[in-house]
Design a protein around this motif. Structure first.
Motif, PDB file in Angstrom:
ATOM      1  N   ARG A 279     113.891  63.535  25.707  1.00  0.00           N
ATOM      2  CA  ARG A 279     113.378  63.641  24.342  1.00  0.00           C
ATOM      3  C   ARG A 279     111.920  64.083  24.403  1.00  0.00           C
ATOM      4  N   GLN A 280     111.634  65.211  23.753  1.00  0.00           N
ATOM      5  CA  GLN A 280     110.281  65.727  23.774  1.00  0.00           C
ATOM      6  C   GLN A 280     109.357  64.854  22.918  1.00  0.00           C
ATOM      7  N   PRO A 281     108.193  64.502  23.444  1.00  0.00           N
ATOM      8  CA  PRO A 281     107.243  63.741  22.634  1.00  0.00           C
ATOM      9  C   PRO A 281     106.752  64.592  21.475  1.00  0.00           C
ATOM     10  N   SER A 282     106.420  63.966  20.365  1.00  0.00           N
ATOM     11  CA  SER A 282     105.990  64.693  19.174  1.00  0.00           C
ATOM     12  C   SER A 282     104.602  64.246  18.748  1.00  0.00           C
ATOM     13  N   LEU A 283     103.938  65.116  17.974  1.00  0.00           N
ATOM     14  CA  LEU A 283     102.636  64.767  17.422  1.00  0.00           C
ATOM     15  C   LEU A 283     102.750  63.552  16.514  1.00  0.00           C
ATOM     16  N   GLU A 284     103.819  63.482  15.714  1.00  0.00           N
ATOM     17  CA  GLU A 284     103.973  62.366  14.777  1.00  0.00           C
ATOM     18  C   GLU A 284     104.012  61.033  15.510  1.00  0.00           C
ATOM     19  N   ARG A 285     104.821  60.951  16.575  1.00  0.00           N
ATOM     20  CA  ARG A 285     104.912  59.697  17.318  1.00  0.00           C
ATOM     21  C   ARG A 285     103.588  59.363  17.999  1.00  0.00           C
ATOM     22  N   ALA A 286     102.939  60.378  18.585  1.00  0.00           N
ATOM     23  CA  ALA A 286     101.654  60.139  19.250  1.00  0.00           C
ATOM     24  C   ALA A 286     100.614  59.657  18.241  1.00  0.00           C
ATOM     25  N   PHE A 287     100.583  60.283  17.071  1.00  0.00           N
ATOM     26  CA  PHE A 287      99.619  59.906  16.033  1.00  0.00           C
ATOM     27  C   PHE A 287      99.882  58.484  15.544  1.00  0.00           C
ATOM     28  N   MET A 288     101.131  58.161  15.288  1.00  0.00           N
ATOM     29  CA  MET A 288     101.458  56.826  14.790  1.00  0.00           C
ATOM     30  C   MET A 288     101.093  55.752  15.800  1.00  0.00           C
ATOM     31  N   ASP A 289     101.359  56.023  17.072  1.00  0.00           N
ATOM     32  CA  ASP A 289     101.039  55.039  18.098  1.00  0.00           C
ATOM     33  C   ASP A 289      99.529  54.853  18.239  1.00  0.00           C
ATOM     34  N   LEU A 290      98.777  55.980  18.197  1.00  0.00           N
ATOM     35  CA  LEU A 290      97.336  55.899  18.405  1.00  0.00           C
ATOM     36  C   LEU A 290      96.625  55.232  17.241  1.00  0.00           C
ATOM     37  N   THR A 291      97.078  55.487  16.021  1.00  0.00           N
ATOM     38  CA  THR A 291      96.355  55.000  14.839  1.00  0.00           C
ATOM     39  C   THR A 291      96.934  53.718  14.260  1.00  0.00           C
ATOM     40  N   ARG A 292      97.827  53.076  14.980  1.00  0.00           N
ATOM     41  CA  ARG A 292      98.487  51.873  14.452  1.00  0.00           C
ATOM     42  C   ARG A 292      97.471  50.826  13.979  1.00  0.00           C
ATOM     43  N   ASP A 293      96.402  50.641  14.737  1.00  0.00           N
ATOM     44  CA  ASP A 293      95.421  49.616  14.377  1.00  0.00           C
ATOM     45  C   ASP A 293      94.347  50.129  13.424  1.00  0.00           C
ATOM     46  N   ALA A 294      94.374  51.432  13.122  1.00  0.00           N
ATOM     47  CA  ALA A 294      93.343  52.007  12.251  1.00  0.00           C
ATOM     48  C   ALA A 294      93.863  52.285  10.852  1.00  0.00           C
ATOM     49  N   ARG A 295      95.146  51.945  10.601  1.00  0.00           N
ATOM     50  CA  ARG A 295      95.717  52.215   9.286  1.00  0.00           C
ATOM     51  C   ARG A 295      95.365  51.113   8.299  1.00  0.00           C
ATOM     52  N   GLU A 296      95.111  51.528   7.064  1.00  0.00           N
ATOM     53  CA  GLU A 296      94.732  50.574   6.021  1.00  0.00           C
ATOM     54  C   GLU A 296      95.941  49.832   5.479  1.00  0.00           C
TER      55      GLU A 296
END
Length: 305
Positions: A279-296
Motif C-alpha cells: 500500500r503506497q503511503p499518501s500525503l493525507e495519511r502522513a499529514f493526519m499522523d503528523l498534525t494529530r496533536d496540532a488539531r483544534e
C-alpha cells in the motif's frame, strides 16, 4: 523572485495566531501550504499580502514587503476570496478596472479571460456567476499582471473535476515558467499531485518544511495487504517480525516487513497466498499522523474518548 517569511508572529490579544514562523517559497516550484483548521494559514497569507500587520517578524516578496511593491499586481497575483467582486460589475469590467489601477494594458484582460475559460461570459455580471466561475475570475485577476509570484488560498473550492484538472495543470505550468507558486488547500489528493514542496504549520508554528516525497516517506507507515485461505497461520508466522492486523475475513495488513519478506516467510512455511499488495503511503495519511496533536478539533474516534 521569492517569498521570504522570517520570524513572523501575529497576536490577537492573548491569542497567538502565528508564532515565530519562518519559511521561503522559491521560484520554479509549487509550494503547498498545509495545516489543520485554525493553524494560522489564512492569517499568514494575509500578512504576506499586507492585509494584516505582523506583530513582529517580516514577510517579503523579492526582498520587499508587499506594500512597498511599486506595481503590486505585477509582483504578486493572489486569490484569497473569490467573492471579493462587485456583483453588478461584469467579469470584463472587473478586470479592466484592476488593469487601469495597476498600469496594465487593457488588452491583457482578454488574454486572462481566455486563460481561465471565461471568454464566453465576459459580459455577464459577476453576481450571476457560480462559485466555480468566481474562482476562475479570481484566478484571472491574479494572472492579470503576469506576476512572478502567485498566492492561492483554497483555489479548488467550487470547481468541478474538469476545473480541478485544469488548475492543477495551470499551477504546474506557472512553476515550470519559473514562478513561485504558494497554494493552500484541504484537498490532500490534489495537493499530492500538484505540489513539489510542503510547508506544514500547526497552532501557528512550523511543523515541516520539506519536499513532498520526503514528507510522505518520513511521516507514513508502509503497509502490505496480504490475503490467503489460512490467515491465522500467516498471522502466527509473521507476528514475531511484524505488526499484523486483520482486514476482512481472509486478509491481513502487515507493517514492518516488505512484500518480498512476507512472501519469503510464507513460502518457507508452506502458506498459500492469494494477494500480496504494498500500500503506497499518501500525503493525507502522513499529514493526519503528523498534525494529530496540532488539531483544534477531534472526533471521539480520533481522541479515543
Amino acid at each position: 523572485m521569492m517569498i521570504e517569511v522570517r520570524g513572523l508572529t501575529k497576536r490577537y490579544g492573548r491569542v497567538v495566531a502565528v508564532d515565530d514562523l519562518s519559511f521561503a517559497v522559491r521560484p520554479g516550484e509549487v509550494t503547498g501550504f498545509l495545516g489543520p483548521n485554525g493553524a494560522g494559514k489564512s492569517t499568514t497569507l494575509r500578512m504576506i499580502l499586507g492585509l494584516d500587520a505582523a506583530s513582529s517578524g517580516t514577510a517579503t516578496v523579492g526582498g520587499r514587503p508587499y506594500s512597498a511593491q511599486p506595481a503590486p499586481l505585477r509582483a504578486v497575483g493572489a486569490l484569497l476570496d473569490a467573492g471579493a467582486v462587485l456583483p453588478g460589475r461584469t467579469a470584463r469590467h472587473h478586470l479592466l478596472a484592476l488593469a487601469a489601477c495597476n498600469g496594465i494594458p487593457g488588452g491583457r484582460v482578454a488574454e486572462v479571460l481566455a486563460e481561465v475559460g471565461l471568454e464566453s461570459v465576459a459580459r455577464r455580471r459577476a453576481g450571476t456567476f457560480s462559485l466555480g466561475m468566481r474562482q476562475r475570475l479570481g484566478i484571472a485577476a491574479a494572472l492579470l499582471g503576469d506576476p512572478p509570484v502567485l498566492v492561492f488560498d483554497e483555489p479548488l473550492n467550487g470547481l468541478d473535476p474538469e476545473g480541478i484538472v485544469w488548475i492543477r495543470g495551470l499551477m504546474r505550468r506557472m512553476a515550470a515558467e519559473g514562478r513561485a507558486v504558494l497554494m493552500s488547500s484541504h484537498l490532500m489528493s490534489e495537493m499530492e499531485l500538484t505540489a513539489d514542496h510542503l510547508i506544514v504549520i500547526g497552532r501557528g508554528r512550523l511543523i515541516a518544511d520539506t519536499a513532498m516525497a520526503a514528507f510522505i516517506d518520513a511521516h507514513s507507515t508502509r503497509e502490505v495487504l496480504v490475503r490467503g485461505p489460512r490467515p491465522e497461520s500467516l498471522r502466527r508466522m509473521l507476528a514475531p517480525a511484524a505488526e499484523v492486523r486483520a482486514d476482512g475475513a481472509d486478509g491481513l495488513v502487515v507493517t514492518g516487513l516488505d512484500a518480498a519478506g512476507i512472501g519469503a516467510l510464507a513460502a518457507a512455511g508452506g502458506v498459500e497466498l492469494h494477494e500480496l499488495t504494498p500500500r503506497q503511503p499518501s500525503l493525507e495519511r502522513a499529514f493526519m499522523d503528523l498534525t494529530r496533536d496540532a488539531r483544534e478539533y477531534h472526533t471521539e474516534k480520533e481522541t479515543g474518548s
